[in-house]
Design an enzyme around this catalytic site. Structure first.
Site, PDB file in Angstrom:
ATOM      1  N   HIS A 114      50.277  41.739  40.127  1.00  0.00           N
ATOM      2  CA  HIS A 114      49.808  43.072  39.741  1.00  0.00           C
ATOM      3  C   HIS A 114      48.458  43.388  40.374  1.00  0.00           C
ATOM      4  O   HIS A 114      47.616  42.511  40.583  1.00  0.00           O
ATOM      5  CB  HIS A 114      49.780  43.244  38.228  1.00  0.00           C
ATOM      6  CG  HIS A 114      48.942  42.254  37.483  1.00  0.00           C
ATOM      7  ND1 HIS A 114      47.598  42.441  37.239  1.00  0.00           N
ATOM      8  CD2 HIS A 114      49.261  41.070  36.905  1.00  0.00           C
ATOM      9  CE1 HIS A 114      47.133  41.422  36.545  1.00  0.00           C
ATOM     10  NE2 HIS A 114      48.117  40.571  36.331  1.00  0.00           N
TER      11      HIS A 114
ATOM     12  N   ASP B 257      46.144  45.595  39.224  1.00  0.00           N
ATOM     13  CA  ASP B 257      45.074  45.991  38.314  1.00  0.00           C
ATOM     14  C   ASP B 257      44.445  44.736  37.725  1.00  0.00           C
ATOM     15  O   ASP B 257      45.014  43.641  37.805  1.00  0.00           O
ATOM     16  CB  ASP B 257      45.600  46.903  37.209  1.00  0.00           C
ATOM     17  CG  ASP B 257      46.703  46.246  36.377  1.00  0.00           C
ATOM     18  OD1 ASP B 257      47.423  45.373  36.911  1.00  0.00           O
ATOM     19  OD2 ASP B 257      46.858  46.604  35.189  1.00  0.00           O
TER      20      ASP B 257
ATOM     21  N   ASP C 241      43.641  36.260  38.229  1.00  0.00           N
ATOM     22  CA  ASP C 241      44.556  37.212  37.589  1.00  0.00           C
ATOM     23  C   ASP C 241      44.243  38.626  38.050  1.00  0.00           C
ATOM     24  O   ASP C 241      43.363  39.269  37.489  1.00  0.00           O
ATOM     25  CB  ASP C 241      44.435  37.090  36.069  1.00  0.00           C
ATOM     26  CG  ASP C 241      45.362  38.017  35.313  1.00  0.00           C
ATOM     27  OD1 ASP C 241      46.435  38.335  35.856  1.00  0.00           O
ATOM     28  OD2 ASP C 241      45.010  38.415  34.190  1.00  0.00           O
TER      29      ASP C 241
ATOM     30  N   GLU D 219      49.811  46.350  34.886  1.00  0.00           N
ATOM     31  CA  GLU D 219      50.277  45.234  34.063  1.00  0.00           C
ATOM     32  C   GLU D 219      49.357  44.952  32.895  1.00  0.00           C
ATOM     33  O   GLU D 219      49.799  44.523  31.829  1.00  0.00           O
ATOM     34  CB  GLU D 219      50.412  43.979  34.935  1.00  0.00           C
ATOM     35  CG  GLU D 219      51.154  42.828  34.287  1.00  0.00           C
ATOM     36  CD  GLU D 219      50.288  41.916  33.443  1.00  0.00           C
ATOM     37  OE1 GLU D 219      50.842  41.143  32.638  1.00  0.00           O
ATOM     38  OE2 GLU D 219      49.048  41.970  33.589  1.00  0.00           O
ATOM     39  N   GLU D 220      48.050  45.189  33.072  1.00  0.00           N
ATOM     40  CA  GLU D 220      47.074  44.747  32.075  1.00  0.00           C
ATOM     41  C   GLU D 220      46.976  45.655  30.851  1.00  0.00           C
ATOM     42  O   GLU D 220      46.432  45.245  29.831  1.00  0.00           O
ATOM     43  CB  GLU D 220      45.687  44.624  32.722  1.00  0.00           C
ATOM     44  CG  GLU D 220      45.558  43.516  33.763  1.00  0.00           C
ATOM     45  CD  GLU D 220      45.641  42.124  33.175  1.00  0.00           C
ATOM     46  OE1 GLU D 220      45.909  41.991  31.971  1.00  0.00           O
ATOM     47  OE2 GLU D 220      45.445  41.157  33.919  1.00  0.00           O
TER      48      GLU D 220
ATOM     49  N   HIS E 182      41.138  36.043  32.414  1.00  0.00           N
ATOM     50  CA  HIS E 182      40.493  37.105  31.623  1.00  0.00           C
ATOM     51  C   HIS E 182      39.068  36.710  31.203  1.00  0.00           C
ATOM     52  O   HIS E 182      38.506  37.326  30.296  1.00  0.00           O
ATOM     53  CB  HIS E 182      41.304  37.458  30.366  1.00  0.00           C
ATOM     54  CG  HIS E 182      42.568  38.190  30.656  1.00  0.00           C
ATOM     55  ND1 HIS E 182      43.241  38.922  29.706  1.00  0.00           N
ATOM     56  CD2 HIS E 182      43.292  38.326  31.790  1.00  0.00           C
ATOM     57  CE1 HIS E 182      44.335  39.461  30.245  1.00  0.00           C
ATOM     58  NE2 HIS E 182      44.377  39.101  31.508  1.00  0.00           N
TER      59      HIS E 182
END
Length: 440
Positions: A101, A103, A133, A167-168, A412
């Site tokens: 992803h 984003d 990520d 996605e996030e 994250h």
């Protein structure tokens, strides 16, 4: 290793580190503008798409420079998805890498030891928001497709990469992979394994959890703390009520035998994570408070059944609140003279189900073998973190397997980074997956 498989691996080669780092530097340089936290921060994934296209177009049918077939699909302005295909010779024989992803989660530069929005290098560490990520994987799979476009190996399998938007955060619907599935743009991927590249630590992730966000409001009666017999203490009601709900949950949803098979780190859990109550003096017994939390559910239990059970617990407690444990000689949840009863009110936000990957799938066995060859060992694992998008894909009939080559410890997190050596191994795993599936 069969000679044809070995020849294929040698023809494609290993990750071009300089090219990878150069591309990742460009992607991390855009990370500030692809933070996903609406309404304040709405990512513009096409900023990432541009750099991926710059890398792949020279080897595409669009320019005549190679075999790659590229499809840029956007449902919202500036928020595109990218489907890149390397055609094989056998109709219906296919494998795909999906889930990279474009984003990222938010980052506050004041909290970081380095600039989150530019790539910095510290030995083997590649540092910046999105390195683990998931921009690190975007760059990695871009380099894979680029190598295929350059080397042009004669493959029976079609290899497809799907870079996705949004996605996030799902608060803005109709942007990413859900729409690609709805429009049947990914239907042909059902014919082979779909590798979702958005986990970490170089091992197959074979299971994820479902999530049920819940909120419990507790209503009592506010009164002076020196006259506790005239109050219904909402905090005490919350503590005892939640304790009873948790006890019933763990009785009805104990550790499941399949959790050991899948290597889940924890069983299903139901716990509070937030507590809110009205401001007031320390000499006031509160008449209301709210506790929020979540259920993390292994995929062997049904989300709807759990929601039904939780509501049943609350209804039963409300109907028999006199039986709930109290705290001290004047603690109570009923004031008969005033016709008042304490009350629990339960509500839910959007829930999602977990995933148990198919451990009998050829795609899973190929991933395990490739991981063991490259990393030196294979140990599939499961966590009760959520990946709702892959459950949706599984429900649509895709054979979803998951892996990733960032670091779980920085997922994250502040000061996010990945390791270049891990990404090199990820590239080697991808090549071996392709080569092994040629023999199937």
């Amino acid at each position: 290793m069969a000679s044809s498989s070995k020849a294929l691996i040698e023809s494609i080669g290993s990750l071009d580190k300089d090219s990878y780092v150069s591309l990742l530097s460009k992607l991390i340089g855009e990370s500030k503008f692809v933070q996903n936290n609406p309404p304040e921060l709405i990512p513009q994934e096409d900023l990432i798409v541009k750099h991926v296209l710059d890398s792949l177009r020279p080897y595409s049918t669009e320019t005549g420079g190679g075999p790659l077939v590229i499809n840029h699909v956007a449902y919202h302005s500036g928020r595109g998805n990218l489907i890149v295909e390397y055609p094989g010779s056998v109709p219906g024989k296919i494998l795909s890498f999906v889930g990279m992803h474009m984003d990222v989660v938010t980052a506050n530069p004041d909290d970081w030891e380095f600039d989150p929005f530019s790539l910095s290098i510290d030995g083997d560490k590649l540092r910046g928001r999105g390195t683990t990520d998931c921009l690190g994987h975007v760059a990695l799979v871009t380099e894979l497709m680029k190598k295929l476009g350059q080397a042009k190996p004669a493959l029976k399998s079609t290899v497809v990469a799907v870079f996705i938007a949004s996605e996030e955060n799902s608060s803005i619907p109709g942007v990413g992979v859900d729409m690609l599935v709805k429009d049947k743009l990914l239907d042909k991927l059902k014919s082979g394994p779909l590798y979702w590249i958005d986990t970490a630590d170089k091992q197959p992730c074979v299971g994820t959890g479902g999530m049920i966000p819940w909120k419990l409001q507790f209503t009592g009666k506010l009164f002076h703390s020196g006259l506790a017999h005239k109050a219904i203490n909402a905090m005490e009601l919350a503590m005892e009520g939640l304790k009873e709900i948790q006890a019933r949950f763990y009785r009805d949803f104990p550790p499941h035998p399949q959790e050991e098979v899948y290597g889940f780190a924890t069983p299903s859990t139901m716990k509070p994570t937030q507590w809110c109550y009205p401001a007031g003096g320390i000499n006031q017994i509160p008449g209301e408070c709210t506790v929020s939390g979540d259920v993390r559910l292994t995929p062997f239990y049904d989300v709807k059944e759990v929601i039904t059970k939780l509501q049943e617990y609350v209804d039963d407690i409300n109907g028999n609140i006199e039986r709930l444990e109290t705290r001290g000689p004047v603690s109570k949840y009923v004031l008969p003279d005033e016709n008042l009863r304490g009350r629990l009110t339960l509500s839910f936000d959007e829930a999602s189900a977990g995933v148990a990957c198919n451990l009998d799938s050829p795609g899973f066995h190929v991933l395990c073998k490739a991981t063991e060859e490259v990393v030196g060992h294979v140990k599939p694992y499961s966590i009760t973190g959520t990946l709702p998008l892959i459950r949706d894909l599984q429900d649509e009939g895709f054979d979803v397997q998951t892996s990733g080559y960032g670091l779980m410890a920085t997922y994250h997190a502040k000061n996010e980074y990945c390791l270049l050596t891990d990404m090199c191994q990820g590239f080697d795993v991808f090549i071996r997956i392709i080569s092994q599936l040629e023999q199937v």
